[in-house]
Scaffold this active site. Structure first.
Site, PDB file in Angstrom:
ATOM      1  CG  LEU A 506      -1.996  -1.005   1.311  1.00 56.11           C
ATOM      2  CD1 LEU A 506      -2.609  -1.026   2.690  1.00 56.11           C
ATOM      3  CD2 LEU A 506      -3.055  -0.710   0.275  1.00 56.11           C
ATOM      4  N   GLY A 507       2.040   1.153   0.574  1.00 55.67           N
ATOM      5  CA  GLY A 507       2.889   2.331   0.631  1.00 55.67           C
ATOM      6  C   GLY A 507       3.978   2.112   1.642  1.00 55.67           C
ATOM      7  N   GLY A 509       5.493   3.561   5.137  1.00 56.19           N
ATOM      8  CA  GLY A 509       5.266   4.444   6.283  1.00 56.19           C
ATOM      9  C   GLY A 509       6.583   4.820   6.914  1.00 56.19           C
ATOM     10  N   GLY A 510       6.486   5.557   8.004  1.00 54.29           N
ATOM     11  CA  GLY A 510       7.687   6.039   8.656  1.00 54.29           C
ATOM     12  C   GLY A 510       8.591   4.903   9.113  1.00 54.29           C
ATOM     13  CG  PHE A 511       8.360   3.371  12.430  1.00 56.02           C
ATOM     14  CD1 PHE A 511       9.503   3.506  13.193  1.00 56.02           C
ATOM     15  CD2 PHE A 511       7.328   4.269  12.593  1.00 56.02           C
ATOM     16  CE1 PHE A 511       9.608   4.534  14.117  1.00 56.02           C
ATOM     17  CE2 PHE A 511       7.428   5.285  13.528  1.00 56.02           C
ATOM     18  CZ  PHE A 511       8.574   5.419  14.290  1.00 56.02           C
ATOM     19  N   GLY A 512       8.442   1.583   7.925  1.00 54.05           N
ATOM     20  CA  GLY A 512       8.585   0.453   7.024  1.00 54.05           C
ATOM     21  C   GLY A 512       7.406   0.341   6.072  1.00 54.05           C
ATOM     22  N   PRO A 513       7.466  -0.612   5.139  1.00 53.01           N
ATOM     23  CG  PRO A 513       8.008  -2.516   3.917  1.00 53.01           C
ATOM     24  CD  PRO A 513       8.544  -1.604   4.958  1.00 53.01           C
ATOM     25  CB  VAL A 514       1.781  -0.194   4.955  1.00 52.95           C
ATOM     26  CG1 VAL A 514       0.461  -0.675   5.518  1.00 52.95           C
ATOM     27  CG2 VAL A 514       2.478   0.719   5.951  1.00 52.95           C
ATOM     28  CG  ASP A 625       5.914  11.858  11.803  1.00 54.16           C
ATOM     29  OD1 ASP A 625       5.836  13.022  11.354  1.00 54.16           O
ATOM     30  OD2 ASP A 625       6.351  10.906  11.142  1.00 54.16           O
TER      31      ASP A 625
END
Ligand SMILES: *[C@@H]1O[C@H](CO)[C@@H](O)[C@H](O)[C@H]1NC(C)=O
Ligand SMILES: *[C@@H]1O[C@H](CO)[C@@H](O)[C@H](O)[C@H]1NC(C)=O
Ligand SMILES: *[C@@H]1O[C@H](CO)[C@@H](O)[C@H](O)[C@H]1NC(C)=O
Ligand SMILES: *[C@@H]1O[C@H](CO)[C@@H](O)[C@H](O)[C@H]1NC(C)=O
Ligand SMILES: *[C@@H]1O[C@H](CO)[C@@H](O)[C@H](O)[C@H]1NC(C)=O
Ligand SMILES: *[C@@H]1O[C@H](CO)[C@@H](O)[C@H](O)[C@H]1NC(C)=O
Ligand SMILES: *[C@@H]1O[C@H](CO)[C@@H](O)[C@H](O)[C@H]1NC(C)=O
Ligand SMILES: *[C@@H]1O[C@H](CO)[C@@H](O)[C@H](O)[C@H]1NC(C)=O
Length: 819
Positions: A506-507, A509-514, A625
């Site tokens: 899906l994309g 994010g700040g801490f890794g892929p989703v 954030d």
């Protein structure tokens, strides 16, 4: 199977004496004033007059939708000027529309002979003619779905049947009271004889206006936003007999269609909103300037967030530098060095990723060649200029090659499947390109080396902090409570996400892929795969996650569970179908969908979610954030804050007030946090203030500034001082209703209070919630002294940032401050 409702109509006609009786069928006609309704009651066929016109047309519309929506018209360009129209079936099985019983206004032209022709209006809205003697109820003598007007309905095809030559194209109505085709049409174009690759084009007259980009096995290469979704499924079929695009609704109670609109020159996917009693735009083409056909001319890339948007591809330069400088891109770009095509000085290829594939008018496809054969095929032909896989599924297959100039490309920004296009270059450009790449790689190695050194340092500092925190938790007795959080097994998550397939991503994010996934029981989930090493013990991490999972509020994304196995650390969330707030807010088209009332509800929802995190939950979580892309929207567009608690989990600092690691996003960060690493609930309040300004104005805090380089805060303040705050409102929201004005002004006022320089002066979230919901007098905001101009922002960034990583201005950054 669906059955006719002709009988009812027949009775009605019989009474009014208008029916024409035929020896083959008991009922054969519809006159003006009578209608035919589909069996399930959702569609109706009859005579109508569009807009202000008094002309009569035969059309089909939605029966249960209060706004008359005609999606098919029979006599589009031959109206009847009185009420004498009569639609009949003649005995060869054709529909014939009569004017005053004597002249034929319109007719179908089925050449098949029928013994007992009947008409049915199916539950799909398809008007079909079939032979009752023919046992097969799926074969039609004629069907309206083969002759679309301006609308593609679920189950209908936009296509080209090669055997029969039938092309299903849509064409816009000329205007709202004339269904005769205007000049915008949409359909599939290609040359089957030359084996060019099919593409869907919107044409204005005969010139190309928009192109979806070739189908890559999963979607069209130019519309990465069209991906598997809960609303509809879609398919593109391409074989020797036929080529077509079709879509089907997943939820039968949703009403949706695609329509070509002459007024807006857009091809819109619309859904019916029963609450608002209106059609809403779900997606649209073209969506921006880069979508307009050939905006940048030949051999150029259109990058919507760049300024200017057009850039020559690597290895090319503007044909006319003078015109290019004046933003006239029509002549496009030419090669730095001509192709050589000789054995000795072999041309090569440069790989480009994430491009919308070029126009396939001059192309050739063979589905059975592999990429290596494709390359050879291209090299052996001096006029070949590029190649790519025609199907990217799996490891990729098929060969698609282009000849001559490459036109109508763009950089896909939210592309989950990075397409690869290999463009042929002279050996001179290849050598130069390689030198560039080597140089960049060297720099990257240097930067990464530096950063990881700092991360290591951060590890020791965090480690100390987390130990302290653990003690605090034990003292509070939190660990004694039952902490129920489903622990998912790695295989079950891998299965749900199809092995973390790129299609499901899906994309980032700040801490890794989703990734998107579907559990065995059908529940849709979003899986965050934590890319950073949390540097916590497994038990510690589990406990932390369990605590976070206790945070439950309607404005927070719900954590369903986690999976910690070996190196893998996964968080499982509920799936949000409507993407994030920034997707709607900063988009010209989508922004229009977000009317003021919705925006106000979103602001209030975020405020309540934040209040809960700060005050009402036991954990006192500081988000650190908060920004538009961290606010997800559910299917009713309710805001849900995401990524909360993660900063706490990973950076561990519950009791600390000062951090050595600044996480956050410039443009949202409170000055004391960005500059000195000091954070508190009040730094979240600051970010909230910025977010409200963005929601009101539809502008990005970080990238927006006027010609004097005044930032969004600066603008808001200046307008506030002039008592002109309403000016800040997004120009997409044209309403100036007095009630709205009051709410808008209040939101701006509250946000100015939230962005004050001193944290002490900022209200807490409970006060913000109260202020938003009441009409009480508000305190005067003080001038926000920081972040007033672009230069201020840049200064803050410089003072806290490692210069090499300064390209990450729109991403979450997480870096260590050298102390
Ligand atoms: C249609 O008729 C209404 C009422 O007579 C009028 O206000 C409107 O301007 C007309 N629209 C057009 C496009 O002519
Ligand atoms: C209606 O159309 C017919 C044929 O096109 C024409 O002869 C007739 O004059 C028209 N009647 C009116 C009232 O416009
Ligand atoms: C058309 O023909 C039908 C049946 O023959 C008749 O009842 C009707 O009055 C006619 N209508 C006109 C407008 O001539
Ligand atoms: C039926 O209508 C079609 C189309 O107008 C026409 O070609 C055909 O000759 C008609 N057949 C009869 C028997 O009238
Ligand atoms: C289908 O849509 C309706 C109306 O939008 C909604 O109430 C319902 O929950 C949906 N059903 C499913 C299975 O998504
Ligand atoms: C075209 O768009 C305009 C403006 O949004 C809208 O009013 C009109 O109804 C649309 N037309 C069609 C055929 O959907
Ligand atoms: C091919 O390249 C070589 C060396 O750069 C040059 O001498 C030759 O003229 C080129 N041939 C063509 C057809 O451009
Ligand atoms: C595609 O390639 C295959 C394998 O080389 C070949 O047999 C076939 O004829 C080609 N098809 C066309 C249309 O060129």
């Amino acid at each position: 199977m669906v059955i006719v409702t002709l009988i009812l109509t027949f009775l009605f006609l019989f009474q009014t004496g208008f029916s024409v009786v035929d020896k083959f069928n008991q009922f054969q006609s519809i006159s003006d004033g009578t209608t035919l309704i589909s069996k399930d009651g959702s569609f109706e066929l009859g005579f109508f007059s569009p807009g202000n016109s008094s002309n009569r047309y035969v059309g089909i519309w939605y029966k249960n939708i209060p706004v008359r929506t005609v999606f098919w018209v029979a006599n589009r360009c031959s109206p009847i000027n009185d009420s004498s129209g009569l639609l009949t079936i003649n005995n060869t099985g054709n529909l014939v529309l009569w004017y005053q019983n004597k002249s034929v206004v319109w007719s179908t032209s089925s050449s098949k002979q029928a013994t007992k022709p009947i008409v049915q209006l199916l539950d799909s809205g398809n008007l079909v003619l079939r032979d009752e003697e023919d046992g097969n109820s799926d074969t039609y003598l004629w069907q309206s779905f083969d002759y679309p007007s301006d609308t593609t309905m679920p189950g209908m095809r936009l296509g080209w049947h090669l055997r029969t030559g039938l092309k299903q194209r849509v064409s816009a109505w000329r205007n709202w009271d004339d269904p005769c085709p205007g000049d915008f049409t949409a359909g599939i174009e290609y040359d089957p004889l030359r084996h060019t690759f099919p593409d869907i084009y919107i044409l204005q007259g005969t010139s190309k206006y928009f192109r979806t980009g070739p189908w890559n096995g999963i979607r069209f290469s130019g519309t990465p936003e069209q991906r598997p979704n809960p609303l509809y499924s879609y398919d593109f079929v391409y074989n020797d007999d036929e080529v077509y695009y079709t879509f089907n609704l997943k939820n039968k109670s949703v009403v949706a269609r695609i329509v070509m609109n002459q007024t807006t020159s857009h091809h819109d996917r619309l859904t019916w909103n029963d609450e608002d009693k209106a059609w809403q735009i779900y997606s649209t083409s073209p969506k921006d300037n880069c979508d307009r056909y050939g905006t940048c001319g030949a051999n150029a890339n259109c990058i919507i967030n760049d300024n200017p948007i057009c850039q020559c591809l690597r290895g090319f330069n503007p044909k006319s530098q003078e015109k290019w400088n004046l933003m006239d891109w029509s002549e496009g770009c030419v090669r730095n060095n001509p192709l050589n095509c000789s054995e000795k000085y072999k041309d090569g290829f440069i790989k480009f990723s994430g491009l919308k594939l070029p126009d396939t008018a001059q192309s050739w496809v063979n589905k059975s060649l592999n990429i290596k054969e494709c390359r050879e095929k291209c090299l052996s032909d001096c006029s070949c200029t590029a190649y790519a896989n025609s199907d990217i599924r799996g490891k990729g297959s098929g060969c698609l090659i282009w000849y001559g100039d490459l036109s109508d490309m763009r950089q896909n920004t939210d592309d989950v499947n990075q397409l690869e296009l290999f463009i042929r270059m002279s050996h001179l450009d290849i050598e130069k390109g390689n030198a560039d790449i080597k140089m960049r790689a060297l720099i990257a190695v240097a930067v990464i080396g530096g950063v990881s050194g700092m991360l290591l340092l951060g590890y020791f500092i965090c480690r100390r902090g987390s130990k302290d925190r653990n003690q605090t938790i034990t003292q509070n007795g939190d660990q004694d409570e039952d902490l129920e959080l489903p622990l998912f097994s790695l295989p079950s998550i891998a299965k749900a996400t199809e092995n973390f397939s790129i299609d499901n991503k899906l994309g980032e994010g700040g801490f890794g892929p989703v990734y998107r996934g579907r559990l065995e029981d059908g529940q849709e989930i979003a899986v965050k795969r934590l890319s950073i090493n949390s540097r916590q013990g497994v038990n510690e991490l589990k406990n932390e996650i369990k605590l976070i999972s206790k945070l439950q509020h309607r404005n927070l994304v719900k954590l369903l569970g986690c999976c910690i196995q070996g190196e893998e650390k996964l968080l499982v969330y509920e799936y949000m179908p409507n993407k994030s707030l920034d997707y709607f807010l900063f988009d010209q088209k989508e922004g229009k969908l977000l009317e003021w009332l919705k925006r106000f509800q979103i602001i209030c929802g975020i405020a309540r979610g934040l209040q809960y995190l700060h005050q009402d939950s036991r954990l006192r979580v500081i988000h650190r954030d908060l920004k538009a892309s961290n606010v997800l929207l559910d299917n009713e567009m309710n805001p849900k804050i995401s990524d909360f608690g993660l900063a706490r989990t990973f950076l561990g600092d519950q009791t600390e007030e000062k951090t050595t690691r600044v996480t956050g996003t410039y443009g949202y960060m409170a000055p004391e946090y960005a500059c000195n690493g000091l954070f508190s609930t009040k730094s979240d309040v600051f970010s909230f203030g910025i977010l409200v300004l963005e929601i009101v104005s539809g502008k990005k805090s970080r990238s927006f500034h006027d010609k004097n380089h005044v930032t969004l805060i600066g603008q808001a303040w200046a307008l506030y001082k002039e008592s002109n705050s309403f000016e800040l409102l997004d120009k997409n929201l044209q309403e100036s209703d007095h009630n709205i004005q009051k709410q808008v002004l209040r939101c701006i006022h509250v946000s100015l209070l939230c962005v004050e320089q001193s944290p002490v002066d900022r209200p807490n979230m409970s006060s913000v919630v109260v202020m938003l919901g009441s009409e009480s007098e508000l305190p005067q905001p003080k001038q926000p002294p920081c972040y007033f101009t672009e230069m201020d922002l840049a200064k803050v960034e410089r003072s806290s940032m490692n210069p090499e990583s300064s390209s990450t201005n729109h991403m979450s950054i997480s870096l260590l401050k050298a102390r």
